[in-house]
Scaffold this motif. Structure first.
Motif, PDB file in Angstrom:
ATOM      1  N   ILE A 171      38.401  22.901  41.021  1.00 41.92           N
ATOM      2  CA  ILE A 171      37.419  23.307  39.569  1.00 41.92           C
ATOM      3  C   ILE A 171      37.437  24.661  39.418  1.00 41.92           C
ATOM      4  CG2 ILE A 171      35.303  23.006  38.589  1.00 41.92           C
ATOM      5  CD1 ILE A 171      36.998  20.259  38.881  1.00 41.92           C
ATOM      6  N   PHE A 172      37.826  25.259  38.517  1.00 39.75           N
ATOM      7  CA  PHE A 172      37.837  26.782  38.193  1.00 39.75           C
ATOM      8  C   PHE A 172      36.749  27.313  37.556  1.00 39.75           C
ATOM      9  CE2 PHE A 172      41.863  28.008  39.709  1.00 39.75           C
ATOM     10  CZ  PHE A 172      42.498  27.006  39.610  1.00 39.75           C
ATOM     11  N   GLY A 173      36.122  28.711  37.742  1.00 32.62           N
ATOM     12  CA  GLY A 173      35.143  29.230  36.914  1.00 32.62           C
ATOM     13  C   GLY A 173      36.063  29.858  35.653  1.00 32.62           C
ATOM     14  N   ALA A 174      35.224  30.435  35.065  1.00 38.27           N
ATOM     15  CA  ALA A 174      35.491  30.883  33.494  1.00 38.27           C
ATOM     16  C   ALA A 174      36.484  32.017  33.861  1.00 38.27           C
ATOM     17  CB  ALA A 174      34.506  31.098  32.587  1.00 38.27           C
ATOM     18  N   GLY A 175      36.589  32.640  35.024  1.00 40.54           N
ATOM     19  CA  GLY A 175      37.367  33.894  35.161  1.00 40.54           C
ATOM     20  C   GLY A 175      36.693  35.221  34.926  1.00 40.54           C
ATOM     21  N   THR A 176      37.326  36.307  35.696  1.00 40.60           N
ATOM     22  CA  THR A 176      36.755  37.817  35.316  1.00 40.60           C
ATOM     23  C   THR A 176      38.196  38.421  35.077  1.00 40.60           C
ATOM     24  OG1 THR A 176      34.912  37.576  36.704  1.00 40.60           O
ATOM     25  CG2 THR A 176      35.631  39.676  36.250  1.00 40.60           C
ATOM     26  N   ARG A 177      38.248  39.180  33.797  1.00 38.22           N
ATOM     27  CA  ARG A 177      39.358  40.232  33.561  1.00 38.22           C
ATOM     28  C   ARG A 177      39.178  41.466  34.264  1.00 38.22           C
ATOM     29  NH1 ARG A 177      43.775  39.973  31.314  1.00 38.22           N
ATOM     30  NH2 ARG A 177      43.196  37.805  30.437  1.00 38.22           N
ATOM     31  N   LEU A 178      39.699  41.807  35.209  1.00 35.24           N
ATOM     32  CA  LEU A 178      39.773  43.076  36.069  1.00 35.24           C
ATOM     33  C   LEU A 178      40.847  44.188  35.393  1.00 35.24           C
ATOM     34  CD1 LEU A 178      38.437  45.056  38.157  1.00 35.24           C
ATOM     35  CD2 LEU A 178      40.297  44.006  39.653  1.00 35.24           C
ATOM     36  N   ALA A 179      40.350  45.216  34.835  1.00 40.16           N
ATOM     37  CA  ALA A 179      41.224  46.457  34.598  1.00 40.16           C
ATOM     38  C   ALA A 179      40.919  47.414  35.581  1.00 40.16           C
ATOM     39  CB  ALA A 179      40.719  46.719  33.186  1.00 40.16           C
ATOM     40  N   VAL A 180      41.979  48.272  36.226  1.00 36.55           N
ATOM     41  CA  VAL A 180      41.889  49.166  36.971  1.00 36.55           C
ATOM     42  C   VAL A 180      42.437  50.252  36.316  1.00 36.55           C
ATOM     43  CG1 VAL A 180      43.006  50.137  39.046  1.00 36.55           C
ATOM     44  CG2 VAL A 180      42.358  47.467  38.894  1.00 36.55           C
ATOM     45  N   HIS A 181      41.764  51.295  36.229  1.00 36.45           N
ATOM     46  CA  HIS A 181      41.988  52.636  35.419  1.00 36.45           C
ATOM     47  C   HIS A 181      42.482  53.486  36.424  1.00 36.45           C
ATOM     48  CE1 HIS A 181      39.167  51.657  31.910  1.00 36.45           C
ATOM     49  NE2 HIS A 181      40.125  50.757  31.976  1.00 36.45           N
ATOM     50  N   PRO A 182      43.566  54.392  35.961  1.00 33.04           N
ATOM     51  CA  PRO A 182      44.146  55.521  37.040  1.00 33.04           C
ATOM     52  C   PRO A 182      43.173  56.651  37.077  1.00 33.04           C
ATOM     53  CG  PRO A 182      45.269  55.492  34.741  1.00 33.04           C
ATOM     54  CD  PRO A 182      44.195  54.174  34.778  1.00 33.04           C
TER      55      PRO A 182
ATOM     56  N   GLY B 151      34.434  40.764  32.045  1.00 31.56           N
ATOM     57  CA  GLY B 151      35.271  41.820  32.412  1.00 31.56           C
ATOM     58  C   GLY B 151      34.792  42.723  33.132  1.00 31.56           C
ATOM     59  N   MET B 152      35.567  43.372  33.924  1.00 41.01           N
ATOM     60  CA  MET B 152      35.149  44.452  34.964  1.00 41.01           C
ATOM     61  C   MET B 152      36.280  45.537  35.043  1.00 41.01           C
ATOM     62  SD  MET B 152      32.219  43.893  36.877  1.00 41.01           S
ATOM     63  CE  MET B 152      32.450  44.556  38.365  1.00 41.01           C
ATOM     64  N   PHE B 153      35.658  46.978  34.825  1.00 40.14           N
ATOM     65  CA  PHE B 153      36.457  47.877  35.133  1.00 40.14           C
ATOM     66  C   PHE B 153      36.307  48.779  36.552  1.00 40.14           C
ATOM     67  CE2 PHE B 153      37.601  48.362  30.682  1.00 40.14           C
ATOM     68  CZ  PHE B 153      36.937  47.491  29.767  1.00 40.14           C
ATOM     69  N   VAL B 154      37.256  49.094  36.900  1.00 35.27           N
ATOM     70  CA  VAL B 154      37.285  50.132  38.492  1.00 35.27           C
ATOM     71  C   VAL B 154      38.267  51.079  38.348  1.00 35.27           C
ATOM     72  CG1 VAL B 154      38.899  48.457  39.484  1.00 35.27           C
ATOM     73  CG2 VAL B 154      36.999  49.768  40.712  1.00 35.27           C
TER      74      VAL B 154
END
Lengths: 116, 119
Positions: free
Chosen positions: B108-119, B10-13
């Motif tokens: 072939i896919f990676g496991a993924g990254t969940r991105l959350a964009v904050h206001p 997971g990532m936050f920006v």
């Protein structure tokens, strides 16, 4: 980009019944289509490669008698989940290779299957 | 063996800031393609950007750019000027070329990254 249509978007069925999912390439011919399965919060797992006019190639561990794939035309591939059980509940998504864009794959919108 | 590795679950920006999503890959082939897809909560897979192994320049598509470091086998996605609508899962993927047939192998896919964009 190329358009791939997948139908239905979601389906609920009783245990023991069969469900058919369609994947169509709308504006291009797709000699090869791929079927993926995705569990919640996980990545996409390739189930099989579908080639027009020939038998599908299944990935290791995927039951070919459970998941029947038919690629009868250059624009249509179908996945039939036979004798569905609750553990077959998942998100199924197809993709197709657009010849004019070479190696790129375009995806359908996916089908959420819930088996009761 | 893991072919595609995405180490950030997971990532936050902050909105309007840039963010980099990491991806490393493993292949012994010389010819391959690297992809990034976005998957919003609706489930559809949206193609974002593609990089061929022989492409000398980093791929760019609007606010998306791919930082391709071939020697390090990394293909990081950079999203500039993040928007709230960028909140989604992001998958890195790879296709290896089939030498004899001239086509490409499965994606072939990676496991993924969940991105959350904050206001």
């Amino acid at each position: 980009g190329a358009v791939v249509s997948q139908h239905p978007s979601w389906v609920i069925c009783k245990s023991g019944t069969s469900v058919k999912i369609e994947c169509r390439s709308l504006d291009f011919q797709a000699t090869t289509m791929f079927w993926y399965r995705q569990f919640p919060k996980q990545s996409l797992m390739l189930m099989a490669t579908s080639n027009e006019g020939s038998k599908a190639t299944y990935e290791q561990g995927v039951e070919k008698d459970k998941f029947l794939i038919n690629h009868a035309s250059l624009t249509l591939s179908t996945l039939t989940v036979t004798s569905a059980h609750p553990e077959d509940s998942s998100f199924y998504i197809c993709s197709a290779e657009s010849g004019r864009e070479g190696e790129k794959l375009f995806f359908g919108s996916g089908t959420q299957l819930s088996v009761l | 063996a893991q072919k595609i590795t995405q180490t950030q679950p997971g990532m936050f920006v902050q909105e309007k800031e840039a963010v980099t999503l990491d991806c490393t890959y493993d292949t012994s082939d010389q010819s391959y393609g690297l992809f990034w897809y976005k998957q919003p909560s609706s489930g559809e897979m949206i193609f974002l950007i593609y990089q061929g192994s022989y492409d000398e320049q980093n791929a760019t598509e609007g606010r998306y750019s791919l930082n391709f470091q071939k020697a390090r086998k990394s293909a990081n996605l950079v999203i500039s000027a993040s928007q709230l609508g960028d909140s989604a899962m992001y998958f890195c993927a790879m296709r290896e070329a089939l030498v004899f047939s001239g086509g490409y192998n499965k994606l072939i896919f990676g496991a993924g990254t969940r991105l959350a964009v904050h206001p």
